[in-house]
Design a protein around this motif. Structure first.
Motif, mmCIF file in Angstrom:
data_model
loop_
_atom_site.group_PDB
_atom_site.id
_atom_site.type_symbol
_atom_site.label_atom_id
_atom_site.label_comp_id
_atom_site.label_asym_id
_atom_site.label_seq_id
_atom_site.Cartn_x
_atom_site.Cartn_y
_atom_site.Cartn_z
ATOM 1 N N ARG A 51 13.548 -26.443 -10.045
ATOM 2 C CA ARG A 51 13.636 -25.412 -9.001
ATOM 3 C C ARG A 51 14.778 -25.648 -8.021
ATOM 4 O O ARG A 51 15.165 -24.743 -7.298
ATOM 5 C CB ARG A 51 12.340 -25.394 -8.185
ATOM 6 N N ASN A 52 15.270 -26.885 -7.938
ATOM 7 C CA ASN A 52 16.258 -27.267 -6.919
ATOM 8 C C ASN A 52 17.428 -27.998 -7.567
ATOM 9 O O ASN A 52 17.488 -29.219 -7.539
ATOM 10 C CB ASN A 52 15.601 -28.178 -5.869
ATOM 11 N N THR A 53 18.360 -27.246 -8.119
ATOM 12 C CA THR A 53 19.498 -27.860 -8.798
ATOM 13 C C THR A 53 20.725 -27.993 -7.897
ATOM 14 O O THR A 53 21.677 -28.680 -8.261
ATOM 15 C CB THR A 53 19.892 -27.046 -10.050
ATOM 16 N N GLU A 54 20.700 -27.396 -6.729
ATOM 17 C CA GLU A 54 21.861 -27.421 -5.837
ATOM 18 C C GLU A 54 22.202 -28.856 -5.429
ATOM 19 O O GLU A 54 21.339 -29.640 -5.044
ATOM 20 C CB GLU A 54 21.595 -26.590 -4.590
ATOM 21 N N GLY A 55 23.474 -29.199 -5.554
ATOM 22 C CA GLY A 55 23.941 -30.529 -5.185
ATOM 23 C C GLY A 55 23.703 -31.575 -6.256
ATOM 24 O O GLY A 55 24.074 -32.731 -6.080
ATOM 25 N N CYS A 56 23.085 -31.192 -7.374
ATOM 26 C CA CYS A 56 22.791 -32.133 -8.465
ATOM 27 C C CYS A 56 23.891 -32.068 -9.520
ATOM 28 O O CYS A 56 24.360 -30.989 -9.873
ATOM 29 C CB CYS A 56 21.453 -31.804 -9.116
ATOM 30 N N PHE A 57 24.275 -33.246 -10.013
ATOM 31 C CA PHE A 57 25.315 -33.340 -11.032
ATOM 32 C C PHE A 57 24.876 -34.290 -12.130
ATOM 33 O O PHE A 57 24.128 -35.235 -11.879
ATOM 34 C CB PHE A 57 26.620 -33.870 -10.413
ATOM 35 N N VAL A 58 25.353 -34.013 -13.335
ATOM 36 C CA VAL A 58 25.124 -34.914 -14.460
ATOM 37 C C VAL A 58 26.472 -35.320 -15.034
ATOM 38 O O VAL A 58 27.447 -34.569 -14.970
ATOM 39 C CB VAL A 58 24.250 -34.284 -15.574
ATOM 40 N N ALA A 59 26.509 -36.517 -15.589
ATOM 41 C CA ALA A 59 27.666 -36.987 -16.348
ATOM 42 C C ALA A 59 27.239 -36.953 -17.802
ATOM 43 O O ALA A 59 26.147 -37.414 -18.141
ATOM 44 C CB ALA A 59 28.044 -38.404 -15.924
ATOM 45 N N GLU A 60 28.093 -36.380 -18.633
ATOM 46 C CA GLU A 60 27.718 -36.310 -20.048
ATOM 47 C C GLU A 60 28.891 -36.619 -20.962
ATOM 48 O O GLU A 60 30.040 -36.360 -20.636
ATOM 49 C CB GLU A 60 27.109 -34.952 -20.392
ATOM 50 N N LYS A 61 28.532 -37.211 -22.062
ATOM 51 C CA LYS A 61 29.454 -37.475 -23.159
ATOM 52 C C LYS A 61 28.567 -37.407 -24.394
ATOM 53 O O LYS A 61 27.901 -38.370 -24.738
ATOM 54 C CB LYS A 61 30.096 -38.851 -23.007
ATOM 55 N N ASP A 62 28.486 -36.247 -24.980
ATOM 56 C CA ASP A 62 27.574 -35.926 -26.082
ATOM 57 C C ASP A 62 26.126 -35.768 -25.624
ATOM 58 O O ASP A 62 25.359 -35.073 -26.251
ATOM 59 C CB ASP A 62 27.635 -36.957 -27.217
ATOM 60 N N ARG A 63 25.736 -36.455 -24.543
ATOM 61 C CA ARG A 63 24.403 -36.318 -23.964
ATOM 62 C C ARG A 63 24.480 -36.727 -22.499
ATOM 63 O O ARG A 63 25.455 -37.322 -22.065
ATOM 64 C CB ARG A 63 23.375 -37.154 -24.717
ATOM 65 N N VAL A 64 23.461 -36.453 -21.741
ATOM 66 C CA VAL A 64 23.438 -36.797 -20.320
ATOM 67 C C VAL A 64 23.317 -38.313 -20.184
ATOM 68 O O VAL A 64 22.419 -38.930 -20.747
ATOM 69 C CB VAL A 64 22.272 -36.082 -19.596
ATOM 70 N N LEU A 65 24.248 -38.897 -19.417
ATOM 71 C CA LEU A 65 24.287 -40.348 -19.217
ATOM 72 C C LEU A 65 24.045 -40.741 -17.763
ATOM 73 O O LEU A 65 23.746 -41.900 -17.480
ATOM 74 C CB LEU A 65 25.642 -40.907 -19.649
ATOM 75 N N GLY A 66 24.203 -39.799 -16.848
ATOM 76 C CA GLY A 66 24.036 -40.087 -15.432
ATOM 77 C C GLY A 66 23.580 -38.861 -14.672
ATOM 78 O O GLY A 66 23.759 -37.729 -15.123
ATOM 79 N N PHE A 67 22.992 -39.096 -13.511
ATOM 80 C CA PHE A 67 22.415 -38.031 -12.689
ATOM 81 C C PHE A 67 22.611 -38.420 -11.228
ATOM 82 O O PHE A 67 22.378 -39.574 -10.848
ATOM 83 C CB PHE A 67 20.925 -37.899 -13.028
ATOM 84 N N SER A 68 23.049 -37.466 -10.425
ATOM 85 C CA SER A 68 23.256 -37.733 -9.000
ATOM 86 C C SER A 68 22.947 -36.477 -8.193
ATOM 87 O O SER A 68 22.912 -35.373 -8.726
ATOM 88 C CB SER A 68 24.692 -38.187 -8.742
ATOM 89 N N ARG A 69 22.730 -36.707 -6.884
ATOM 90 C CA ARG A 69 22.450 -35.576 -5.989
ATOM 91 C C ARG A 69 23.112 -35.820 -4.646
ATOM 92 O O ARG A 69 23.002 -36.896 -4.071
ATOM 93 C CB ARG A 69 20.959 -35.390 -5.793
ATOM 94 N N LEU A 70 23.756 -34.776 -4.160
ATOM 95 C CA LEU A 70 24.458 -34.777 -2.893
ATOM 96 C C LEU A 70 23.825 -33.707 -2.009
ATOM 97 O O LEU A 70 23.682 -32.569 -2.433
ATOM 98 C CB LEU A 70 25.923 -34.442 -3.164
ATOM 99 N N SER A 71 23.420 -34.080 -0.792
ATOM 100 C CA SER A 71 22.771 -33.124 0.119
ATOM 101 C C SER A 71 23.686 -32.806 1.290
ATOM 102 O O SER A 71 24.220 -33.708 1.933
ATOM 103 C CB SER A 71 21.460 -33.699 0.656
ATOM 104 N N PHE A 72 23.821 -31.516 1.560
ATOM 105 C CA PHE A 72 24.608 -31.048 2.692
ATOM 106 C C PHE A 72 23.716 -30.536 3.822
ATOM 107 O O PHE A 72 24.176 -30.316 4.928
ATOM 108 C CB PHE A 72 25.555 -29.930 2.259
#
Length: 189
Positions: free
Chosen positions: A46-67
């Motif tokens: 429900r809350n994807t804003e500010g969320c990022f994934v790193a991928e190389k064939d599949r998701v390898l990392g996940f981060s979130r930045l709040s403003f």
């Protein structure tokens, strides 16, 4: 490797990486890792804003930045009930600081344990800094004082801005000393 905004199709894998990276903390907050996974999957769906994934064939990392101020408290009370939701919210508030004016807060950066030291965290951090630049003047995050992550953040120009001792954090997270790190950015006014 690309770093891009989180999409709903990524939520399951991104949450799995978050759970693997912070299993002890999330188990403490939510009671167990399974409940944590269920709640976090629902929240990030429900809350994807500010969320990022790193991928190389599949998701390898996940981060979130709040403003802006975090809105998770109401969500947790709805999902867990008033008492358990309030407790979980109180514990999370220690890690998830509401950003001050002109600031963004890095809620977390998580890399799959099997893919660490391969540049995934570096790629995500570069993207998070890029996103924050021009929007805010400072980027901050909270880290355990004895964490190896401090060196990682310092590599990107973060400096210690505050040092905290907290008995509640010691009781629940086995670490009394915490550091607020910050990085000044060139933000356009």
């Amino acid at each position: 490797m690309i770093v891009r905004p989180l999409e709903r199709k990524d939520v399951g894998e991104a949450t799995r990486i978050l759970l693997l990276s912070f299993d002890r903390e999330l188990s403490t907050i939510f009671g167990d890792v399974y409940t944590a996974g269920e709640i976090l999957r629902d929240f990030f769906s429900r809350n994807t804003e500010g969320c990022f994934v790193a991928e190389k064939d599949r998701v390898l990392g996940f981060s979130r930045l709040s403003f802006e101020k975090h809105e998770i408290s109401k969500f947790l009370r709805e999902k867990l009930g008033f008492l358990k939701g309030s407790r979980a919210s109180l514990l999370l508030k220690f890690f998830l600081r509401d950003p001050k004016k002109g600031e963004a807060f890095l809620d977390f950066i998580a890399v799959s344990p099997l893919r660490r030291r391969e540049g995934v965290g570096t790629a995500m951090m570069k993207k998070l800094i890029e996103v924050a630049e021009g929007k805010v003047k400072r980027l901050t995050c909270m880290v355990r004082a004895e964490s190896d992550a401090i060196a990682f953040f310092e590599k990107f120009g973060f400096e210690v801005s505050s040092f905290f001792e907290n008995r509640l954090a010691e009781k629940y997270f086995s670490s009394r000393q915490w550091v607020l790190l910050s990085k000044d950015l060139c933000a356009s006014d």
